[in-house]
Design an enzyme around this catalytic site. Sequence first.
Site, PDB file in Angstrom:
ATOM      1  N   ASP A  43      11.507  73.845  51.684  1.00 14.92           N
ATOM      2  CA  ASP A  43      12.074  73.732  50.337  1.00 14.92           C
ATOM      3  C   ASP A  43      11.063  73.521  49.202  1.00 14.92           C
ATOM      4  O   ASP A  43      10.202  72.634  49.295  1.00 14.92           O
ATOM      5  CB  ASP A  43      13.037  72.543  50.256  1.00 14.92           C
ATOM      6  N   GLU A 222      23.228  70.897  50.715  1.00 13.78           N
ATOM      7  CA  GLU A 222      21.862  70.442  50.476  1.00 13.78           C
ATOM      8  C   GLU A 222      21.362  70.926  49.114  1.00 13.78           C
ATOM      9  O   GLU A 222      21.961  71.798  48.490  1.00 13.78           O
ATOM     10  CB  GLU A 222      20.921  70.976  51.566  1.00 13.78           C
TER      11      GLU A 222
END
Length: 500
Positions: A43, A222
């Site tokens: 990420d 998320e």
Amino acid sequence: MKKISIAFVLICALISSTAIAQAFKEKYRPQFHFTPKANWMNDPNGMVYHNGTYHLFYQYYPDDKIWGPMHWGHATSKDMIAWKEQPIALYPDSLGYIFSGSAVVDKNNTAGFGKDALVAIFTHHDPVQEKQKTGKHETQSIAYSLDDGKTWTKYKENPVIQNPGITDFRDPKVRWFEPQKKWVLTLATKDRITFYSSPDLKSWTRESEFGANEGGHGGVWECPDLFPIKHEGKDIWVLIVNINPGGPNKGSAGQYFLGDFDGKTFTSNSKETKWLDFGTDNYAAVTFSNTGDRNILMGWMSNWQYANQVPTDPWRSANTIARELALKTVGKETYLTSVPVKELDMLNTTGFSLKNVKVKAQLDLTDKAKNKTGLFRLDFTTKNTADFSIVLANEAGNELIVGYDKAKNQYYIDRSKSGKIDFEKGFGEKHIAPRFATESNIPLTLIADVASVELFADNGLTVMTDIFFPESPMSKLSIKSVSGINVDDLKYTVLKPSME
């Protein structure tokens, strides 16, 4: 002096060409997408613009090219195109690994760390508590930098948000909410989003939650994001929620909601589940902070379905190119659009343009392109009259096909013959995406790097991002249509590598 100058120029040119040649020796290494020099990345985190520099932090494991104890890696850029890898910003500590989060510029010194301090807000993930199954192993913490992100100090009273007992309690995205002079934190909490507020980035109050009965729920929620975009004279709030699994073409993906936010509660007016990107390789996508009126998105160019298995070495994973976000209304529905940032034009080199070209069976552009690297941008507009496909190929017989199916009114990317696909059983498939635009013309932009394509159709109404692993550069390019199409305008641009 003249001889020295010429020699110096030749040496510089040799060094530059040698560096580029070396990069291409690393099979599948992207040439204008950020990748770490070595080891694992996922990420993007803490993306922020500060003092003329874009900062990209990211989930990083420096000891292996598979996921492991998370750190915050760090890279910087003046243009979001050429990135320079910096020393690791945040290391794991007694509170746990450093999971995803965001960063802000504290212009008013609300936290007391200093005016214009960079403040990072991130999740501490405690693997010991996780094994004990307390349900409280993820908490939110902060760190600050007073030297433009070079060094970071963790707040001594971390964590700043304790876990009430939610197993997935992570990925804080913070922004300043000017009407109420406070910070708003958007947090992923298992299968929904929880909003918090704070006057000082240290003490947080729970405000509300959203999403128990909205959107896709095929996996854990998320990496959220919340921001306004001005559209038709008013602010519309965009809530991005990444989800894994449960994407439209399997695995991880990003969905979004449009609505209103009053500083406490988000109210969605979306009538359907909407997706940021219909490809399989744009996950954990969030926006940069402190970019003024520009909303600039960047994602992790992989998918949890196969991220640990992709055949790259000595690194794993890249980021997407940066994309500019806007809104467009089609009929009664409003959609988020994304297009390449204008800064990408700095990679343009040679190319050609064509007008009013009839494509019957095949238009081979290979000889005209003269492009051995396979790095290119293709922009064209065609009348919506028939099926067509854009085929990237190489001498090894690999093919990646990007196309439009008129009968189904769908775009697609087919990577079933794109090269190495045997590392994961679901990788070599055809991915589809709906067409939302109603105009007869189809404007399309396709951007190709060594191991990825990014499709922006109908000025960004439909977006697809897919990675692939060809045996050699995709130096061949053709447009095919069995029934025949008319290409009104076509522009092909060879892109140069972006390396620092």
